[in-house]
Design a protein around this motif. Structure first.
Motif, PDB file in Angstrom:
ATOM      1  N   ASN A 166       0.824  -1.218   0.000  1.00  0.00           N
ATOM      2  CA  ASN A 166       0.000   0.000   0.000  1.00  0.00           C
ATOM      3  C   ASN A 166       0.850   1.256   0.000  1.00  0.00           C
ATOM      4  O   ASN A 166       0.365   2.336  -0.396  1.00  0.00           O
ATOM      5  N   THR A 167       2.077   1.129   0.464  1.00  0.00           N
ATOM      6  CA  THR A 167       2.941   2.315   0.548  1.00  0.00           C
ATOM      7  C   THR A 167       4.152   2.230  -0.374  1.00  0.00           C
ATOM      8  O   THR A 167       4.903   3.201  -0.501  1.00  0.00           O
ATOM      9  N   ASN A 168       4.338   1.100  -1.011  1.00  0.00           N
ATOM     10  CA  ASN A 168       5.502   0.954  -1.900  1.00  0.00           C
ATOM     11  C   ASN A 168       5.155   0.009  -3.039  1.00  0.00           C
ATOM     12  O   ASN A 168       4.863  -1.175  -2.826  1.00  0.00           O
ATOM     13  N   LEU A 169       5.185   0.525  -4.256  1.00  0.00           N
ATOM     14  CA  LEU A 169       4.918  -0.288  -5.439  1.00  0.00           C
ATOM     15  C   LEU A 169       6.202  -0.628  -6.208  1.00  0.00           C
ATOM     16  O   LEU A 169       6.137  -1.298  -7.237  1.00  0.00           O
ATOM     17  N   LEU A 196       8.538   1.140  16.798  1.00  0.00           N
ATOM     18  CA  LEU A 196       7.617   2.232  16.489  1.00  0.00           C
ATOM     19  C   LEU A 196       8.241   3.185  15.469  1.00  0.00           C
ATOM     20  O   LEU A 196       8.475   4.361  15.739  1.00  0.00           O
ATOM     21  N   LEU A 197       8.465   2.689  14.283  1.00  0.00           N
ATOM     22  CA  LEU A 197       9.041   3.541  13.244  1.00  0.00           C
ATOM     23  C   LEU A 197       8.094   4.669  12.855  1.00  0.00           C
ATOM     24  O   LEU A 197       8.541   5.782  12.530  1.00  0.00           O
ATOM     25  N   TYR A 198       6.795   4.400  12.868  1.00  0.00           N
ATOM     26  CA  TYR A 198       5.835   5.429  12.481  1.00  0.00           C
ATOM     27  C   TYR A 198       5.877   6.618  13.435  1.00  0.00           C
ATOM     28  O   TYR A 198       5.499   7.739  13.069  1.00  0.00           O
ATOM     29  N   ALA A 199       6.343   6.380  14.671  1.00  0.00           N
ATOM     30  CA  ALA A 199       6.406   7.452  15.666  1.00  0.00           C
ATOM     31  C   ALA A 199       7.753   8.152  15.672  1.00  0.00           C
ATOM     32  O   ALA A 199       8.017   8.970  16.547  1.00  0.00           O
ATOM     33  N   LEU A 212      -3.649   4.724  13.950  1.00  0.00           N
ATOM     34  CA  LEU A 212      -4.517   5.659  13.248  1.00  0.00           C
ATOM     35  C   LEU A 212      -4.660   5.318  11.766  1.00  0.00           C
ATOM     36  O   LEU A 212      -5.643   5.717  11.130  1.00  0.00           O
ATOM     37  N   ASP A 213      -3.682   4.566  11.234  1.00  0.00           N
ATOM     38  CA  ASP A 213      -3.734   4.207   9.801  1.00  0.00           C
ATOM     39  C   ASP A 213      -2.899   2.944   9.576  1.00  0.00           C
ATOM     40  O   ASP A 213      -1.860   2.967   8.919  1.00  0.00           O
ATOM     41  N   PRO A 214      -3.325   1.828  10.120  1.00  0.00           N
ATOM     42  CA  PRO A 214      -2.492   0.612  10.057  1.00  0.00           C
ATOM     43  C   PRO A 214      -2.242   0.122   8.632  1.00  0.00           C
ATOM     44  O   PRO A 214      -1.161  -0.391   8.330  1.00  0.00           O
TER      45      PRO A 214
END
Length: 579
Positions: free
Chosen positions: A177-180, A369-372, A404-406
């Motif tokens: 979803n985040t890397n094509l 927690l890379l997203y943080a 918040l956006d898994p």
């Protein structure tokens, strides 16, 4: 006590000074001054005693001798005047004193010895002689020019992931979803012909003493990777890199033991199935060699080494107050072997070794927690510092999803080795002389990874197993295929070691290296272009057409053991020289 030559009691430097002083005083004395001359000699001796230059007992002996000679000389002078009618020497006449022959001989011999010793030490005793220190320095090197072609099968898989590139970067985001984008991929279908490549090595070895030696060697290389010192020409005519290839110090406490520390050549007897011929080792090693036994027919040797493979970075992660704990990686090895010569035409060498790779397997991190904004995960250190290809790999990061956006949380992954490695290695070699111009050498190498355990690998990876081949997706236990064994057979005919102009050799061999038989980072980088999960044959030959200069050629045809097809043939034509 030698009363004929009392100065013999003195050390050579003091004796020489006293003898020269005596002669000079005698030559400088004017006629008719015999008593004063002798008195001056006696005063000189007393002064030397008083200053400590002469021991009292030695000085006393010299005083007795000097007083006796003074009295005899005075009596002789009176007798001489009577015989000449009492005619005295006139002003300006020179009286030549008598210097005993043994004194003159002694002065001449000592001066000659001192001059010759100084000439020998400083290297001017003969016109072609060099300074002594240069005899303890040995310079050696080699140069190789290679033409290399690589041929890939058209049926090879076109998805060969370059996991080393992923580990060298910031990881590969596995969330579609985040890397094509595809991950970095290796070439697997396009031939590469006529690559001109070179290797140069220059080393200096110094004999510090009978027991201590030191060495430094520089080498070429396209990177700081451990398994090759070959560089590819081209690149816009740019200059090539030079690396510190070796730096070591050795000490031999006894004739059968040598201890070496620093960065040095392979301390073990092994084949390039396990360790590349260009591989050097860091750390500490000890080599043992027994004196010949059984009328010189056999001897025993042994090798030990402790090698730091990788140290934990002091400041990792750099942007965190909590640093990585000490997680150093090590290789410990031990080997014992025998050399046995049956007769003038047949000999055998055999050795068994054990290699324990500590802390090189991957480890799954705690929730990260890379997203943080976390700078990394706590097991990023466990990814290999260097890898080729073939070993089974595992995902290292347990990346927590953004609540918040898994679905759109990036999951950049690193990979580590899924298996542990504790190797048993058996090497065999048989040399035979078939005729006057034909020798034969048969070699075999068998390696087994005693730590290989498929269930332990899946447990260690928490299910996140990715083979180092295929499409990069995780592998289930049912579809997983790997192996723990590697072996090599090779036959060489002709002159098994090229030493003289006109010598030649031909060789034929076969290798099979299962994916997890050994770490893929350290073996030969030419066969299947390095790593494990490879099997195939190779043929080659060499001819020495000039002094220390030879041409050689080799064809290697290899393909995968398991997984999608990956056939790679390599041809190398080389011109070599050494000095």
């Amino acid at each position: 006590m030698n009363m004929r030559n009392p100065t013999a009691l003195l050390p050579r430097p003091k004796r020489r000074v006293l003898l020269c002083c005596a002669v000079l005083l005698a030559l400088a004395a004017p006629s008719g001054a015999m008593a004063a001359e002798e008195t001056t000699m006696i005063k000189l001796i007393r002064g030397l005693i008083a200053s400590g230059a002469l021991r009292p007992e030695d000085g006393q002996a010299l005083l007795v001798q000097a007083q006796a000679e003074a009295a005899a000389a005075e009596a002789k002078a009176g007798t001489g005047a009577a015989l000449t009618g009492g005619v005295a020497l006139e002003a300006g006449d020179v009286r030549v004193p008598y210097v005993p022959q043994h004194v003159r001989d002694e002065i001449r011999d000592e001066v000659r010895q001192d001059v010759m010793q100084q000439a020998s030490e400083q290297g001017w005793a003969s016109p072609n002689e060099v300074a002594e220190w240069t005899k303890r320095i040995k310079v050696a090197g080699d140069v190789r020019v290679r033409n290399e072609s690589r041929f890939y099968s058209d049926s090879n898989s076109d998805i060969e992931i370059d996991w080393a590139a992923i580990n060298d970067g910031s990881g590969y985001d596995t969330n579609p979803n985040t890397n094509l984008d595809l991950p970095p991929l290796r070439n697997s279908r396009q031939d590469r012909r006529n690559l001109w490549r070179v290797r140069a090595r220059l080393g200096v070895e110094a004999e510090i003493s009978e027991r201590t030696r030191a060495g430094i060697r520089l080498a070429s290389g396209s990177s700081d990777g451990p398994v090759s010192t070959t560089d590819t020409l081209g690149g816009g005519m740019e200059k090539k890199d030079i690396w510190l290839d070796q730096v070591w110090l050795s000490y031999a406490p006894t004739y059968w033991v040598t201890v070496k520390g620093g960065r040095f050549g392979n301390p073990f007897w092994s084949s390039d199935t396990l360790f590349s011929n260009d591989l050097n080792f860091d750390g500490l090693a000890a080599n043992f060699l027994s004196p010949p036994q059984g009328e010189g027919n056999w001897s025993v040797f042994g090798n030990l080494a402790v090698v730091p493979l990788e140290y934990t970075s002091d400041n990792s992660p750099s942007a965190s107050q909590v640093k990585t704990p000490n997680e150093n990686k090590w290789l410990s090895g031990a080997q014992v072997g025998i050399d046995w010569r049956f007769n003038d035409n047949h000999s055998v060498r055999a050795a068994v070794a054990y290699y324990d790779y500590k802390n090189i397997s991957g480890k799954v991190s705690s929730p990260c927690l890379l997203y943080a904004g976390a700078p990394g995960c706590d097991t990023d250190w466990s990814r290999p510092a260097f890898m080729q290809k073939g070993n089974t790999l595992m995902l290292l990061r347990d990346i927590a999803l953004n609540p918040l956006d898994p679905a759109n949380t990036p999951t950049p992954q690193y990979v580590g080795l899924a298996s542990a490695f504790r190797l048993a290695d058996l090497n065999l070699r048989w040399d035979a002389s078939l005729s006057h111009r034909m020798d034969m050498r048969l070699e075999a190498d068998y390696i087994r990874n005693l730590a290989y355990d498929q269930n332990a690998m899946f447990t260690r990876a928490n299910g996140g197993i990715v083979n180092n081949f295929g499409n990069g997706g995780t592998t289930t236990a049912e579809s997983f295929r790997s192996g723990d064994t590697a072996w090599m057979l090779q036959a060489t005919f002709g002159d098994v070691e090229l030493k003289q102009k006109g010598q030649w050799q031909a060789l034929l061999g076969y290798k099979r290296i299962e994916p997890d038989a050994l770490p893929d980072a350290y073996n030969d980088s030419n066969f299947h272009l390095g790593g494990t999960n490879a099997r195939g044959y190779y043929v080659g030959g060499a001819y020495m057409f000039d002094h220390r200069t030879w041409v050689s050629g080799k064809w290697m045809a290899a393909k995968e053991v398991f997984g999608p097809p990956l056939a790679i043939d390599v041809f190398q034509l080389e011109f070599n020289t050494g000095f």
